[in-house]
Motif scaffolding. Structure first.
Motif, PDB file in Angstrom:
ATOM      1  N   GLU A  39       0.833  -1.207   0.000  1.00  0.00           N
ATOM      2  CA  GLU A  39       0.000   0.000   0.000  1.00  0.00           C
ATOM      3  C   GLU A  39       0.870   1.262   0.000  1.00  0.00           C
ATOM      4  OE1 GLU A  39      -3.213   2.287   2.912  1.00  0.00           O
ATOM      5  OE2 GLU A  39      -2.778   0.166   3.277  1.00  0.00           O
ATOM      6  N   TYR A  40       2.051   1.164   0.616  1.00  0.00           N
ATOM      7  CA  TYR A  40       2.931   2.324   0.752  1.00  0.00           C
ATOM      8  C   TYR A  40       4.171   2.256  -0.128  1.00  0.00           C
ATOM      9  CZ  TYR A  40       0.332   2.601   5.170  1.00  0.00           C
ATOM     10  OH  TYR A  40      -0.647   2.644   6.107  1.00  0.00           O
ATOM     11  N   ALA A  41       4.582   1.045  -0.472  1.00  0.00           N
ATOM     12  CA  ALA A  41       5.891   0.864  -1.097  1.00  0.00           C
ATOM     13  C   ALA A  41       5.808  -0.042  -2.319  1.00  0.00           C
ATOM     14  CB  ALA A  41       6.863   0.247  -0.076  1.00  0.00           C
ATOM     15  N   VAL A  42       6.802   0.109  -3.188  1.00  0.00           N
ATOM     16  CA  VAL A  42       6.987  -0.844  -4.280  1.00  0.00           C
ATOM     17  C   VAL A  42       7.753  -2.022  -3.698  1.00  0.00           C
ATOM     18  CG1 VAL A  42       8.069  -1.255  -6.514  1.00  0.00           C
ATOM     19  CG2 VAL A  42       7.031   0.978  -6.013  1.00  0.00           C
ATOM     20  N   CYS A  43       7.117  -3.197  -3.673  1.00  0.00           N
ATOM     21  CA  CYS A  43       7.773  -4.383  -3.115  1.00  0.00           C
ATOM     22  C   CYS A  43       8.618  -5.054  -4.192  1.00  0.00           C
ATOM     23  CB  CYS A  43       6.738  -5.360  -2.559  1.00  0.00           C
ATOM     24  SG  CYS A  43       5.855  -4.695  -1.132  1.00  0.00           S
ATOM     25  N   VAL A  44       9.866  -5.356  -3.845  1.00  0.00           N
ATOM     26  CA  VAL A  44      10.777  -5.975  -4.808  1.00  0.00           C
ATOM     27  C   VAL A  44      11.175  -7.364  -4.301  1.00  0.00           C
ATOM     28  CG1 VAL A  44      11.645  -3.846  -5.797  1.00  0.00           C
ATOM     29  CG2 VAL A  44      12.726  -4.736  -3.764  1.00  0.00           C
ATOM     30  N   PRO A  45      11.175  -8.365  -5.170  1.00  0.00           N
ATOM     31  CA  PRO A  45      11.395  -9.749  -4.731  1.00  0.00           C
ATOM     32  C   PRO A  45      12.858 -10.072  -4.451  1.00  0.00           C
ATOM     33  CG  PRO A  45      11.060  -9.703  -7.103  1.00  0.00           C
ATOM     34  CD  PRO A  45      10.898  -8.283  -6.619  1.00  0.00           C
ATOM     35  N   ILE A  46      13.422  -9.389  -3.458  1.00  0.00           N
ATOM     36  CA  ILE A  46      14.795  -9.660  -3.030  1.00  0.00           C
ATOM     37  C   ILE A  46      14.748 -10.016  -1.551  1.00  0.00           C
ATOM     38  CG2 ILE A  46      17.148  -8.769  -2.812  1.00  0.00           C
ATOM     39  CD1 ILE A  46      16.466  -6.689  -4.956  1.00  0.00           C
ATOM     40  N   GLY A  47      15.347 -11.133  -1.180  1.00  0.00           N
ATOM     41  CA  GLY A  47      15.349 -11.565   0.214  1.00  0.00           C
ATOM     42  C   GLY A  47      16.249 -10.684   1.072  1.00  0.00           C
ATOM     43  N   ALA A  48      15.952 -10.632   2.363  1.00  0.00           N
ATOM     44  CA  ALA A  48      16.695  -9.768   3.288  1.00  0.00           C
ATOM     45  C   ALA A  48      18.161 -10.170   3.430  1.00  0.00           C
ATOM     46  CB  ALA A  48      16.026  -9.775   4.659  1.00  0.00           C
ATOM     47  N   MET A  49      18.491 -11.430   3.085  1.00  0.00           N
ATOM     48  CA  MET A  49      19.882 -11.888   3.205  1.00  0.00           C
ATOM     49  C   MET A  49      20.611 -11.910   1.860  1.00  0.00           C
ATOM     50  SD  MET A  49      20.239 -12.270   6.402  1.00  0.00           S
ATOM     51  CE  MET A  49      21.745 -13.230   6.628  1.00  0.00           C
ATOM     52  N   PHE A  51      22.465  -9.918   0.054  1.00  0.00           N
ATOM     53  CA  PHE A  51      23.160  -8.636   0.188  1.00  0.00           C
ATOM     54  C   PHE A  51      23.597  -8.051  -1.154  1.00  0.00           C
ATOM     55  CE2 PHE A  51      24.731  -9.160   4.883  1.00  0.00           C
ATOM     56  CZ  PHE A  51      23.425  -9.367   5.266  1.00  0.00           C
ATOM     57  N   ASP A  52      24.177  -8.878  -2.011  1.00  0.00           N
ATOM     58  CA  ASP A  52      24.667  -8.368  -3.302  1.00  0.00           C
ATOM     59  C   ASP A  52      23.534  -7.761  -4.117  1.00  0.00           C
ATOM     60  OD1 ASP A  52      27.143  -9.218  -2.582  1.00  0.00           O
ATOM     61  OD2 ASP A  52      27.202 -10.971  -3.904  1.00  0.00           O
ATOM     62  N   LYS A  53      22.393  -8.463  -4.123  1.00  0.00           N
ATOM     63  CA  LYS A  53      21.235  -7.969  -4.884  1.00  0.00           C
ATOM     64  C   LYS A  53      20.673  -6.695  -4.265  1.00  0.00           C
ATOM     65  CE  LYS A  53      19.628 -12.417  -6.717  1.00  0.00           C
ATOM     66  NZ  LYS A  53      18.511 -13.400  -6.709  1.00  0.00           N
ATOM     67  N   LEU A  54      20.650  -6.636  -2.927  1.00  0.00           N
ATOM     68  CA  LEU A  54      20.128  -5.444  -2.245  1.00  0.00           C
ATOM     69  C   LEU A  54      21.006  -4.229  -2.532  1.00  0.00           C
ATOM     70  CD1 LEU A  54      19.167  -7.014   1.219  1.00  0.00           C
ATOM     71  CD2 LEU A  54      17.565  -5.987  -0.414  1.00  0.00           C
ATOM     72  N   VAL A  55      22.315  -4.418  -2.462  1.00  0.00           N
ATOM     73  CA  VAL A  55      23.241  -3.310  -2.742  1.00  0.00           C
ATOM     74  C   VAL A  55      23.102  -2.862  -4.195  1.00  0.00           C
ATOM     75  CG1 VAL A  55      25.676  -2.647  -2.911  1.00  0.00           C
ATOM     76  CG2 VAL A  55      24.881  -3.929  -0.916  1.00  0.00           C
ATOM     77  N   ALA A  56      23.027  -3.825  -5.114  1.00  0.00           N
ATOM     78  CA  ALA A  56      22.891  -3.494  -6.540  1.00  0.00           C
ATOM     79  C   ALA A  56      21.594  -2.727  -6.791  1.00  0.00           C
ATOM     80  CB  ALA A  56      22.926  -4.774  -7.378  1.00  0.00           C
ATOM     81  N   PHE A  57      20.515  -3.159  -6.140  1.00  0.00           N
ATOM     82  CA  PHE A  57      19.221  -2.482  -6.308  1.00  0.00           C
ATOM     83  C   PHE A  57      19.294  -1.052  -5.769  1.00  0.00           C
ATOM     84  CE2 PHE A  57      15.053  -1.183  -4.714  1.00  0.00           C
ATOM     85  CZ  PHE A  57      14.247  -1.392  -5.826  1.00  0.00           C
ATOM     86  N   ALA A  58      19.902  -0.900  -4.592  1.00  0.00           N
ATOM     87  CA  ALA A  58      20.013   0.421  -3.969  1.00  0.00           C
ATOM     88  C   ALA A  58      20.821   1.381  -4.856  1.00  0.00           C
ATOM     89  CB  ALA A  58      20.648   0.303  -2.590  1.00  0.00           C
ATOM     90  N   LYS A  59      21.861   0.849  -5.483  1.00  0.00           N
ATOM     91  CA  LYS A  59      22.673   1.672  -6.395  1.00  0.00           C
ATOM     92  C   LYS A  59      21.874   2.033  -7.649  1.00  0.00           C
ATOM     93  CE  LYS A  59      27.495   0.339  -5.638  1.00  0.00           C
ATOM     94  NZ  LYS A  59      28.536  -0.579  -6.143  1.00  0.00           N
ATOM     95  N   GLU A  60      21.206   1.035  -8.210  1.00  0.00           N
ATOM     96  CA  GLU A  60      20.446   1.239  -9.452  1.00  0.00           C
ATOM     97  C   GLU A  60      19.358   2.291  -9.273  1.00  0.00           C
ATOM     98  OE1 GLU A  60      16.957  -0.973 -11.908  1.00  0.00           O
ATOM     99  OE2 GLU A  60      18.256  -2.267 -10.724  1.00  0.00           O
ATOM    100  N   LYS A  61      18.663   2.228  -8.141  1.00  0.00           N
ATOM    101  CA  LYS A  61      17.549   3.153  -7.899  1.00  0.00           C
ATOM    102  C   LYS A  61      18.004   4.447  -7.219  1.00  0.00           C
ATOM    103  CE  LYS A  61      14.262   0.485  -9.466  1.00  0.00           C
ATOM    104  NZ  LYS A  61      13.548   0.863 -10.709  1.00  0.00           N
TER     105      LYS A  61
END
Length: 423
Positions: A39-49, A51-61
């Motif tokens: 309802e508040y956020a765009v949910c992205v299918p990356i697990g909390a653990m 890390f590489d994908k989370l960092v890459a996503f944070a950089k990309e966006k």
């Protein structure tokens, strides 16, 4: 500002709802999120653990602020990874998150710095633990050293139960590697109180108090869970208790971590036991409690982004942290059979009712989309929270709101906040 929240439970839903109120937040993402957070956020299918994908996503966006909600990624060092990539992140670094990640570490820290806690011994050898337990006073508490989803604590009434507990934790490894080391602790009695706090490495600002209900069944019976409900504030957390904790526990913990070269920035959760000998620390967590966040954050007056940025920048002393003069109660709707075994995939109805009522919240813990339907996807499904002018009104409101929501195998405790009546 673009914000990424890491996690997908009721705590993260409460954080997302709070972030959404901030005029600073232009775009919110959540990984992995859930049906309510959507309802508040765009949910992205990356697990909390992941890390590489989370960092890459944070950089990309080009994310401006990452908020890590969960314990596992904090203890494993997600904040360090994000910071190494130049991304501002709210939460303790790995060397500070050990405050929650190792019970043996936190007990040794408290002993070294004279922070009140229960007497204890640490063991890595099951035989040595058994020898100690043969002559121990009962009841006694066994704790798996590492993270165990709030379930790695066993209260043993006699040596036979303790022997079985050692087998469960250290030999059978029911809680995995969390049981490589075990803390044996004296059993304390008294009221439990949870106090969350914001910390910037040197300054600590406590939030309003709360009290969780860990056992699965009414009357505090059954197995330990991640939490079946909570209320805030605690009537047992008096001005005298607060003054003692401020002097002997809160600042002392922040200073102890700094002295150990483990500067703590983020949220410290103090689990307290109000014993006959005064307040003592039961446990530390290195993040918002779940479900405590669901009753504390809706009562916070401040812009959460401003407070989190002050923690990162070391300027928390300039923040006037304020909470509403009211109360909130959260009742968890779980899947029958939790925390052992339960079925998922049941449709949830009645959720739209919460949009019609001010001061009522439905925080999603274990839900997901199935087409255009929202279905159950976990043991704890929803946290039904309501505010009121006092605890009794909030409790009545929360239980009334649990009737709005229906799903197959819905289960809840009926005595959340009953201690209020005894206060």
């Amino acid at each position: 500002m673009k914000v990424l929240i890491v996690g997908g439970g009721g705590r993260e839903h409460a954080i997302a709802a709070c972030v959404a109120k901030s005029p600073k937040a232009d775009q919110i993402y959540c990984a992995p999120g859930n049906a309510g957070i959507a309802e508040y956020a765009v949910c992205v299918p990356i697990g909390a653990m992941e890390f590489d994908k989370l960092v890459a996503f944070a950089k990309e966006k080009e994310i401006d602020l990452v908020i890590v909600g969960m314990d596992d990624p904090l203890v494993a060092g997600l904040v360090d990874e994000m910071e190494a990539a130049g991304i501002r992140t709210f939460g303790p670094r790995k060397n500070a998150a050990i405050l929650e990640g190792s019970k043996a570490f936190s007990k040794d820290l408290m002993k070294k710095y004279n922070i009140p806690t229960a007497g204890y011994e640490n063991f890595t050898d099951p035989e040595a633990a058994l020898a100690y337990l043969e002559n121990a006073s009962y009841p006694i508490v066994l704790k798996a050293d590492g993270l165990a989803l709030g379930k790695g604590v066993l209260i043993c009434q006699d040596f036979e139960e303790a022997k079985e507990g050692v087998k469960t934790i250290m030999l059978d490894k029911k809680f995995g590697t969390a049981g490589n080391e075990m803390v044996i602790e004296e059993f304390m009695t008294g009221r439990e109180v949870s106090v969350l706090s914001f910390v910037d490495g040197k300054t600590i600002k406590t939030m309003t108090s709360a009290q969780d209900h860990k056992r699965a069944g009414d009357g505090d019976t059954g197995l330990n869970t991640g939490g079946m409900g909570t209320f805030s504030p605690s009537p047992f957390y008096t001005k005298e208790v607060e003054a003692f904790c401020e002097q002997h526990i809160y600042q002392a913990t922040v200073d102890a971590m700094a002295a150990e070269g483990r500067e703590f920035k983020g949220v410290i959760f103090f689990g307290l036991m109000l014993t006959a000998d005064g307040p003592k620390v039961l446990e530390y967590n290195a993040r918002f409690g779940d479900p405590e966040a669901q009753v504390v954050l809706p009562r916070m007056k401040n812009d959460i982004i401003e407070v989190m940025e002050a923690c990162i920048d070391g300027t928390l002393d300039q923040v006037d942290l304020q909470f509403e003069d009211n109360a909130a109660v959260c009742v968890v709707l779980a899947s029958d059979g939790y925390p052992v075994s339960y079925e998922k995939g049941y449709e949830i109805t009645g959720l739209e009712e919460f949009k019609k009522h001010d001061g009522y919240y439905c925080f999603h813990a274990g839900t997901k989309f199935d087409g255009d339907r929202i279905v159950t996807n976990g043991g704890r499904v929803l946290g039904i929270t309501a505010k009121g002018k006092d605890l009794k009104e909030a409790r009545a409101n929360a239980y009334a709101a649990t009737e709005w929501v229906q799903f197959e195998n819905k289960y809840m405790r009926h005595d959340i906040g009953k201690a209020i009546d005894e206060a």
